[in-house]
Design a protein around this motif. Structure first.
Motif, PDB file in Angstrom:
ATOM      1  N   TRP A 395      24.980  -2.147   5.859  1.00 17.43           N
ATOM      2  CA  TRP A 395      25.878  -1.701   6.927  1.00 17.43           C
ATOM      3  C   TRP A 395      27.176  -1.129   6.367  1.00 17.43           C
ATOM      4  CZ3 TRP A 395      25.867  -0.075  11.641  1.00 17.43           C
ATOM      5  CH2 TRP A 395      27.037  -0.025  12.366  1.00 17.43           C
ATOM      6  N   SER A 396      27.696  -1.719   5.316  1.00 14.09           N
ATOM      7  CA  SER A 396      28.960  -1.238   4.754  1.00 14.09           C
ATOM      8  C   SER A 396      28.841  -0.877   3.281  1.00 14.09           C
ATOM      9  CB  SER A 396      30.057  -2.299   4.928  1.00 14.09           C
ATOM     10  OG  SER A 396      29.645  -3.522   4.328  1.00 14.09           O
ATOM     11  N   ILE A 397      27.633  -0.925   2.726  1.00 16.27           N
ATOM     12  CA  ILE A 397      27.428  -0.607   1.313  1.00 16.27           C
ATOM     13  C   ILE A 397      26.366   0.503   1.223  1.00 16.27           C
ATOM     14  CG2 ILE A 397      26.754  -1.471  -0.961  1.00 16.27           C
ATOM     15  CD1 ILE A 397      27.533  -4.245  -0.052  1.00 16.27           C
ATOM     16  N   ASP A 398      26.670   1.569   0.445  1.00 20.60           N
ATOM     17  CA  ASP A 398      25.723   2.681   0.263  1.00 20.60           C
ATOM     18  C   ASP A 398      24.727   2.379  -0.854  1.00 20.60           C
ATOM     19  OD1 ASP A 398      26.756   4.296   2.229  1.00 20.60           O
ATOM     20  OD2 ASP A 398      28.101   5.397   0.880  1.00 20.60           O
ATOM     21  N   ASN A 399      23.606   3.096  -0.753  1.00 24.97           N
ATOM     22  CA  ASN A 399      22.588   3.136  -1.811  1.00 24.97           C
ATOM     23  C   ASN A 399      21.917   1.793  -2.071  1.00 24.97           C
ATOM     24  OD1 ASN A 399      21.170   4.974  -3.450  1.00 24.97           O
ATOM     25  ND2 ASN A 399      22.258   4.292  -5.278  1.00 24.97           N
ATOM     26  N   ILE A 400      21.847   0.945  -1.067  1.00 24.63           N
ATOM     27  CA  ILE A 400      21.005  -0.251  -1.164  1.00 24.63           C
ATOM     28  C   ILE A 400      19.601   0.173  -0.732  1.00 24.63           C
ATOM     29  CG2 ILE A 400      20.668  -2.612  -0.409  1.00 24.63           C
ATOM     30  CD1 ILE A 400      23.179  -2.140  -2.092  1.00 24.63           C
ATOM     31  N   LYS A 401      18.613  -0.123  -1.593  1.00 24.66           N
ATOM     32  CA  LYS A 401      17.285   0.459  -1.387  1.00 24.66           C
ATOM     33  C   LYS A 401      16.234  -0.579  -1.039  1.00 24.66           C
ATOM     34  CE  LYS A 401      18.039   4.265  -4.669  1.00 24.66           C
ATOM     35  NZ  LYS A 401      17.560   4.902  -5.913  1.00 24.66           N
ATOM     36  N   THR A 402      15.213  -0.090  -0.352  1.00 22.83           N
ATOM     37  CA  THR A 402      13.979  -0.829  -0.149  1.00 22.83           C
ATOM     38  C   THR A 402      12.849   0.190  -0.128  1.00 22.83           C
ATOM     39  OG1 THR A 402      12.837  -2.483   1.194  1.00 22.83           O
ATOM     40  CG2 THR A 402      14.017  -0.751   2.371  1.00 22.83           C
ATOM     41  N   THR A 403      11.634  -0.242  -0.323  1.00 21.01           N
ATOM     42  CA  THR A 403      10.500   0.677  -0.341  1.00 21.01           C
ATOM     43  C   THR A 403       9.811   0.728   1.010  1.00 21.01           C
ATOM     44  OG1 THR A 403       9.026  -1.057  -1.165  1.00 21.01           O
ATOM     45  CG2 THR A 403      10.067   0.370  -2.803  1.00 21.01           C
ATOM     46  N   VAL A 404       9.280   1.914   1.308  1.00 18.83           N
ATOM     47  CA  VAL A 404       8.459   2.105   2.499  1.00 18.83           C
ATOM     48  C   VAL A 404       7.059   2.460   2.009  1.00 18.83           C
ATOM     49  CG1 VAL A 404       8.165   3.359   4.653  1.00 18.83           C
ATOM     50  CG2 VAL A 404      10.468   2.944   3.755  1.00 18.83           C
ATOM     51  N   ASN A 405       6.074   1.644   2.342  1.00 22.10           N
ATOM     52  CA  ASN A 405       4.711   1.798   1.827  1.00 22.10           C
ATOM     53  C   ASN A 405       3.782   2.255   2.945  1.00 22.10           C
ATOM     54  OD1 ASN A 405       5.242   0.277  -0.847  1.00 22.10           O
ATOM     55  ND2 ASN A 405       5.894  -1.167   0.731  1.00 22.10           N
ATOM     56  N   VAL A 406       2.835   3.153   2.562  1.00 20.20           N
ATOM     57  CA  VAL A 406       1.863   3.641   3.531  1.00 20.20           C
ATOM     58  C   VAL A 406       0.469   3.521   2.948  1.00 20.20           C
ATOM     59  CG1 VAL A 406       2.042   6.046   2.749  1.00 20.20           C
ATOM     60  CG2 VAL A 406       1.232   5.560   5.050  1.00 20.20           C
ATOM     61  N   LEU A 407      -0.489   3.112   3.771  1.00 16.91           N
ATOM     62  CA  LEU A 407      -1.904   3.039   3.402  1.00 16.91           C
ATOM     63  C   LEU A 407      -2.711   3.730   4.487  1.00 16.91           C
ATOM     64  CD1 LEU A 407      -2.120  -0.703   2.266  1.00 16.91           C
ATOM     65  CD2 LEU A 407      -2.109   1.307   0.778  1.00 16.91           C
ATOM     66  N   LEU A 408      -3.656   4.602   4.072  1.00 17.41           N
ATOM     67  CA  LEU A 408      -4.483   5.324   5.024  1.00 17.41           C
ATOM     68  C   LEU A 408      -5.949   5.169   4.662  1.00 17.41           C
ATOM     69  CD1 LEU A 408      -1.636   6.952   5.067  1.00 17.41           C
ATOM     70  CD2 LEU A 408      -2.946   8.704   6.230  1.00 17.41           C
ATOM     71  N   ALA A 409      -6.782   5.112   5.665  1.00 13.82           N
ATOM     72  CA  ALA A 409      -8.230   5.041   5.467  1.00 13.82           C
ATOM     73  C   ALA A 409      -8.917   5.916   6.506  1.00 13.82           C
ATOM     74  CB  ALA A 409      -8.714   3.594   5.567  1.00 13.82           C
ATOM     75  N   ASP A 410     -10.198   6.219   6.227  1.00 12.15           N
ATOM     76  CA  ASP A 410     -10.962   7.019   7.175  1.00 12.15           C
ATOM     77  C   ASP A 410     -11.659   6.104   8.186  1.00 12.15           C
ATOM     78  OD1 ASP A 410     -13.206   5.949   5.935  1.00 12.15           O
ATOM     79  OD2 ASP A 410     -13.564   7.724   4.706  1.00 12.15           O
ATOM     80  N   GLN A 411     -12.516   6.683   9.010  1.00 15.37           N
ATOM     81  CA  GLN A 411     -13.127   5.908  10.084  1.00 15.37           C
ATOM     82  C   GLN A 411     -14.120   4.866   9.575  1.00 15.37           C
ATOM     83  OE1 GLN A 411     -15.205   8.601  12.645  1.00 15.37           O
ATOM     84  NE2 GLN A 411     -16.733   9.180  11.115  1.00 15.37           N
ATOM     85  N   PHE A 412     -14.508   4.994   8.290  1.00  7.47           N
ATOM     86  CA  PHE A 412     -15.400   3.999   7.729  1.00  7.47           C
ATOM     87  C   PHE A 412     -14.652   2.961   6.881  1.00  7.47           C
ATOM     88  CE2 PHE A 412     -18.026   7.748   8.459  1.00  7.47           C
ATOM     89  CZ  PHE A 412     -19.059   7.192   9.208  1.00  7.47           C
ATOM     90  N   GLY A 413     -13.326   3.045   6.916  1.00  5.84           N
ATOM     91  CA  GLY A 413     -12.532   2.100   6.146  1.00  5.84           C
ATOM     92  C   GLY A 413     -12.415   2.455   4.686  1.00  5.84           C
ATOM     93  N   ASN A 414     -12.769   3.699   4.297  1.00  3.76           N
ATOM     94  CA  ASN A 414     -12.627   4.133   2.906  1.00  3.76           C
ATOM     95  C   ASN A 414     -11.285   4.813   2.709  1.00  3.76           C
ATOM     96  OD1 ASN A 414     -15.991   5.086   3.343  1.00  3.76           O
ATOM     97  ND2 ASN A 414     -15.338   3.340   2.128  1.00  3.76           N
ATOM     98  N   PRO A 415     -10.621   4.587   1.579  1.00  9.68           N
ATOM     99  CA  PRO A 415      -9.359   5.282   1.306  1.00  9.68           C
ATOM    100  C   PRO A 415      -9.557   6.791   1.379  1.00  9.68           C
ATOM    101  CG  PRO A 415      -9.686   3.522  -0.287  1.00  9.68           C
ATOM    102  CD  PRO A 415     -10.972   3.632   0.491  1.00  9.68           C
ATOM    103  N   VAL A 416      -8.587   7.471   1.932  1.00 11.22           N
ATOM    104  CA  VAL A 416      -8.697   8.921   2.062  1.00 11.22           C
ATOM    105  C   VAL A 416      -8.452   9.581   0.713  1.00 11.22           C
ATOM    106  CG1 VAL A 416      -8.056   8.885   4.487  1.00 11.22           C
ATOM    107  CG2 VAL A 416      -6.290   9.159   2.752  1.00 11.22           C
TER     108      VAL A 416
END
Length: 642
Positions: A395-416
């Protein structure tokens, strides 16, 4: 007066005659009683040394001559008739001089010497010899041979002219032994180099060999060979050419090359092997599904080998597939120069696996590896988005980081597919990197950094994202909405998550059971018997009633007449946005205070012996993890004697 021969007493008549002759000779040379050194001749009164009868002393000589190999005198040099140059050295008296060093020289564009240095010693007969050959078969013209030596410090020279005739060569017809060969067989190739119709044996020549199969790497043959007694030979070996080869032979000086044909039997096919598939991961998508870097067509390559395990050209290969759920596009093909054939298979409307069989006419066959048919397109229900920490001290300090992770799969549950891009957008702070606000999937997953910075309060509907196109983002101060999305141009899938930019000060702390937040005035917890534990729960919020940053510590300090038993939990954990009933990681239904709950247990300890009631005091201190800002709230409770 003429001399007379006078008989000497006691001398035989023969000796007397010899003496008389000697006397006459001496008289002729100025001896016999005249002045020493006087030159005879002329008449009475002639001047010494100038008389007409004086003879100049003779000088050493170096005579040059040429003979051919048969010893016949000639000065005509050709490649077929080399010359022997002879230099005969005599002194002034005409006597031969042995062991003298003689140097021969000539125009080296027309002739060369053997030995090449052009030097030789005279033999016992005073003769030095070198052999001469034309400088090249095409050399022609006239020149001279110059010879030189040194006798008693004086230089002696000689020379003789000669002519050089160019030599015309021809090649005989090629001889092949045998005249035809089986697959991988060999034959000996012979050719004669001719001069005037006869084999040219005067010197060794280089003959050049070539053929179409050799140039294609399907046969071996020495590129050159040297003549031996006018004949050049080389061995030709087949490496699976399987046709009639054209052989060509040429030589420097020959008027034209000669050619011959060599029939070579075709090798037999021994095996067919699966070579490769594309895509290399052996996976294609269902027809009509498409997808980034995905294809609906599999290309399969096979290779045919002969009995020597070499690629075999011109072989017919038939293809078949083991399922009707895919389409085989090519039923047969003929091997190329590398022994290779290809076929292609298109996917159908079902997810499946298949293999392709390649067969030769002699019953030999093989199968490809298994090929998978799947969609490869990400589907909405398999779109997963998460964050490393949902409440950071930003809120009052710049450049504090965290990661945003994404996972995707197809309709058969296989990684794209690898390389599928995912874009990120946020209404508070910043997300992604300087080169792109996205990441590319590897094995169906990737991540980017989120960092704290302005703005820290959202503007409604800004920026426009696939996420807020369906449901508006939260505008709660300090709560960022992060949207991740990917599209194939026709369909877009997306997901949203939320991240708190938490303050460093615990500005809003509530004692459960009371509605007003704590202040700097000590909060009265009521009375408790000395020695009994007092348990109470605090909800700790930052300035925006959001949770304190993960890692914030909660501790009891400054105790008087009391001791601490426990604070559970003693640190602020990951706190996700929530409503009254459940977590909502999207932040779209967040409501109420979002702070964390901490249970505190203390024991009041009255002085012993306890004769009257007393008061226990302490504070709860809350320390942020980055700024290390401490916010303290005092408490008190009345202790009664047991």
């Amino acid at each position: 007066m003429p001399h007379k021969a006078v008989a000497s007493p006691g001398l035989p008549p023969l000796k007397l005659l010899m003496c008389a002759s000697l006397a006459l000779a001496l008289a002729a040379c100025g001896g016999g009683g005249g002045n020493p050194g006087a030159v005879s001749g002329g008449g009475s009164g002639a001047t010494p040394g100038t008389g007409g009868g004086t003879t100049a002393p003779a000088a050493p000589s170096l005579e040059v001559s040429f003979v051919n190999a048969s010893g016949q005198s000639t000065n005509s040099l050709t490649a077929g008739t080399p010359l022997i140059a002879k230099a005969t050295l005599r002194d002034s008296a005409g006597r031969v001089i042995p062991e003298a060093l003689v140097t021969f020289s000539t125009d080296n564009k027309l002739a060369l010497f053997s030995p090449s240095a052009g030097t030789a010693l005279t033999d016992a007969n005073g003769v030095a010899t070198v052999t001469m050959r034309p400088a090249s078969l095409g050399a022609g013209g006239a020149a001279k041979v110059s010879v030189t030596t040194t006798v008693a410090g004086a230089t002696v020279t000689g020379e003789r002219n000669y002519s050089v005739g160019a030599t015309a060569l021809t090649l005989s017809p090629i001889t092949l032994s045998p005249a035809s060969i089986p697959a991988y067989g060999s034959t000996t190739i012979s050719v004669d180099v001719l001069a005037n119709g006869a084999r040219y044996t005067a010197q060794q020549l280089t003959v050049n060999f070539s053929s179409a199969c050799v140039n294609a790497g399907k046969a071996t043959l020495a590129a050159t060979a040297t003549t031996n007694n006018g004949t050049a030979q080389a061995v030709y070996r087949d490496l699976g050419c399987g046709t009639t080869d054209a052989i060509s032979i040429s030589a420097d000086g020959a008027d034209r090359p000669v050619t011959a044909t060599l029939p070579i039997a075709s090798p037999a096919a021994a095996s067919v092997q699966f070579a490769s598939a594309f895509p290399v991961e052996q996976s294609i998508v269902i027809a009509g599904q498409g997808g980034n870097l995905r294809t609906e067509t599999a290309t399969l390559k096979f290779k045919v080998f002969d009995i020597f395990n070499r690629p075999l050209q011109g072989q017919l290969v038939n293809f078949s597939v083991n399922t009707t759920d895919v389409k085989l596009n090519k039923a047969s093909d003929t091997t190329d120069q590398n022994g290779e054939v290809i076929t292609t298979v298109n996917s159908g409307t079902k997810a499946t696996t298949f293999r392709v069989t390649a067969s030769l006419g002699n019953g030999i066959s093989t199968m490809s590896d298994s090929i998978v048919v799947t969609t490869g397109l990400p589907v909405q229900r398999a779109f997963s988005l998460s964050v490393g920490s949902p409440n950071i001290e930003g809120w009052s300090i710049d450049n504090i980081k965290t990661t945003v992770n994404v996972l995707l799969a197809d309709q058969f549950g296989n990684p794209v597919a690898d390389g599928t891009p995912v874009a990120f957008q946020t209404n508070i702070g910043a997300v992604g990197s300087s080169d792109k606000g996205a990441c590319n999937l590897v094995n169906g997953g990737c991540f980017v950094d989120f960092r704290s910075q302005n703005p820290r309060v959202a503007t409604p509907g800004s920026p426009s994202t696939p996420c807020n196109g369906v449901t508006p983002d939260s505008t709660r101060p300090g709560l960022a909405s992060v949207c991740a999305s990917t599209t194939d141009g026709a369909n877009t899938v997306f997901a949203r998550t939320a991240i708190f930019l938490s303050g460093s000060a615990a500005s809003n702390v509530y004692l459960i059971g009371r509605t007003a937040p704590l202040t700097s005035t000590a909060t009265d917890l009521g009375s408790s018997r000395s020695g009994d534990g007092k348990v109470f729960t605090l909800q700790i919020n930052d300035i925006n009633n959001n949770p304190m940053p993960a890692g914030t510590t909660v501790a009891v300090t400054s105790l008087t007449n009391a001791s601490v038993v426990d604070v559970v939990p003693s640190t602020v954990q990951n706190v996700f946005p929530h409503n009254a009933t459940a977590d909502d990681i999207t932040g779209t239904t967040v409501s109420g205070n979002q702070g964390s709950f901490h249970q505190v247990t203390v024991i009041g300890n009255a002085p012993t012996p306890c004769v009257a009631g007393t008061v226990a005091t302490f504070s709860v201190s809350i320390t942020s993890p980055v700024a290390k800002l401490i916010t303290s709230y005092p408490f008190k409770m009345t202790l009664t004697c047991p």
